[in-house]
Design a protein around this motif. Sequence first.
Motif, PDB file in Angstrom:
ATOM      1  N   ARG A 147       0.836  -1.197   0.000  1.00 19.50           N
ATOM      2  CA  ARG A 147       0.000   0.000   0.000  1.00 19.50           C
ATOM      3  C   ARG A 147       0.875   1.253   0.000  1.00 19.50           C
ATOM      4  N   ARG A 148       1.994   1.227   0.724  1.00 19.46           N
ATOM      5  CA  ARG A 148       2.872   2.390   0.780  1.00 19.46           C
ATOM      6  C   ARG A 148       3.419   2.742  -0.602  1.00 19.46           C
ATOM      7  N   TYR A 198       0.573   4.139  -2.763  1.00 19.71           N
ATOM      8  CA  TYR A 198       0.247   5.516  -2.401  1.00 19.71           C
ATOM      9  C   TYR A 198       1.288   6.489  -2.965  1.00 19.71           C
ATOM     10  N   TRP A 255      -6.145   8.163  -3.655  1.00 16.98           N
ATOM     11  CA  TRP A 255      -5.931   7.111  -2.661  1.00 16.98           C
ATOM     12  C   TRP A 255      -7.243   6.415  -2.292  1.00 16.98           C
ATOM     13  N   GLU A 287      -8.342   2.473  -2.719  1.00 16.45           N
ATOM     14  CA  GLU A 287      -8.897   1.620  -1.670  1.00 16.45           C
ATOM     15  C   GLU A 287     -10.209   0.975  -2.116  1.00 16.45           C
TER      16      GLU A 287
END
Length: 421
Positions: free
Chosen positions: A3-4, A7, A96, A100
């Motif tokens: 996820r990092r 992003y 973002w 999700e």
Amino acid sequence: MSRRVAYAALALVCAVPRLVVLLHERDAITASFTEKSDTIARMFVDHGTFGFVPGAPSAYTQPLYAWFLIPIYWIFGANWWSIGTAQILVAIATAWLVFEIGSRVLCRRAGLIAAVIATLNPYLVWHDVHVNREIVDQLVAAALVLLTLLVVERPTRGRALLLGVVSGISMLGNTRLVFIPVLCAVYVAWRLPRARATALVAALVLAGAAVAVAPWLVRNQVSVGCFTLTTDGRAMWKANNPRTYHLLSSGQWIDNIGRHPPRPPAPGRLTPEDANGIWLRNGRALHPDECLEMRFYQHLALEWIRKHPGDKAKLAALSAKVLWQPNVLETSDRSGAGTQLDIGRRVIEPVYMWALYALAFVGLFFAPRAFVALTLLLLAYQTAAALVFVGATRYRVAWDFLLAILAAAAIEHLIQRLRPR
């Protein structure tokens, strides 16, 4: 992909093209493309009044975008770099949230694809750095969809209330969304299996929306004189009068209502914007009766619809066309007419939208059925709002990320098909 990393990649993909546009357009950010929220934000920072004239509170527009601008103007000033930077950060946050949503509905890779497709919409890349309320509408819309999915996934009281609050906030950003809390409650009730839990969650969604909207309604009753989301009934009349169809079909916008539009009796003859112009010119502070004006123009609009249902049906069809057409709505007094902006309106944006429409149509057959149903409900609601009022590209783009997620479903299916080969 973690996820990092996703992003960080999305932040770069979103921010870089917008920074280029911001630097190119820096001289026009505060000089052109402004709107009522900008005027109200400046008035509040300078004089402490949420309105158009010092000492005269107003409800003449949806308040959310003005609330967004006020702290920016207060801390950094009303300049191109503060507005542009803040709105680029909002665009990144929206990307973002789309990531999700796509990750939950499809998979992480598809979520990344969806977010990239949505954030690289050519219209948004340009529009997001200018003064426009759709920038916050996008963020709220993505948060609303994500929270709807989270409530269905695990229907806790906190999640249901938060979904209701966000749906109420969406109404404060765009009064066309006044029935969105009901739509969310109905969808959640349909998706949850147990009847008692369903009723409780749906009630909490509606209660959360009421909590979000009630303070603004009470403020308007006390300070302005009427219990309403906005007193801009003139906007409804501009979208529903004998000239509207001719204006739209001849390449003009509905604001071009002529030199002598109908006016309510004094003290409602002046609009708050008229009063602002008088105050700027000679310092004379006039206080228009917004509630009287609102009722006058709403009555005109409803009477025209009642007496001319055939003309209204014709106008509604045109509004739906304008809402969904791939090319950007062009008006005779559009900004940047005759410049490279017209190439973007007529070529770049249509190519992007035709590809998005095609992929989204394919994605209808591969995305989860429940998400397809939610998407179709929300897009149908936007279409219905355009039928009642009027359609335009800017009113649609806040929800185009739903099409991007469907498009990502089609691309993900293709990747899965090609992988064994």
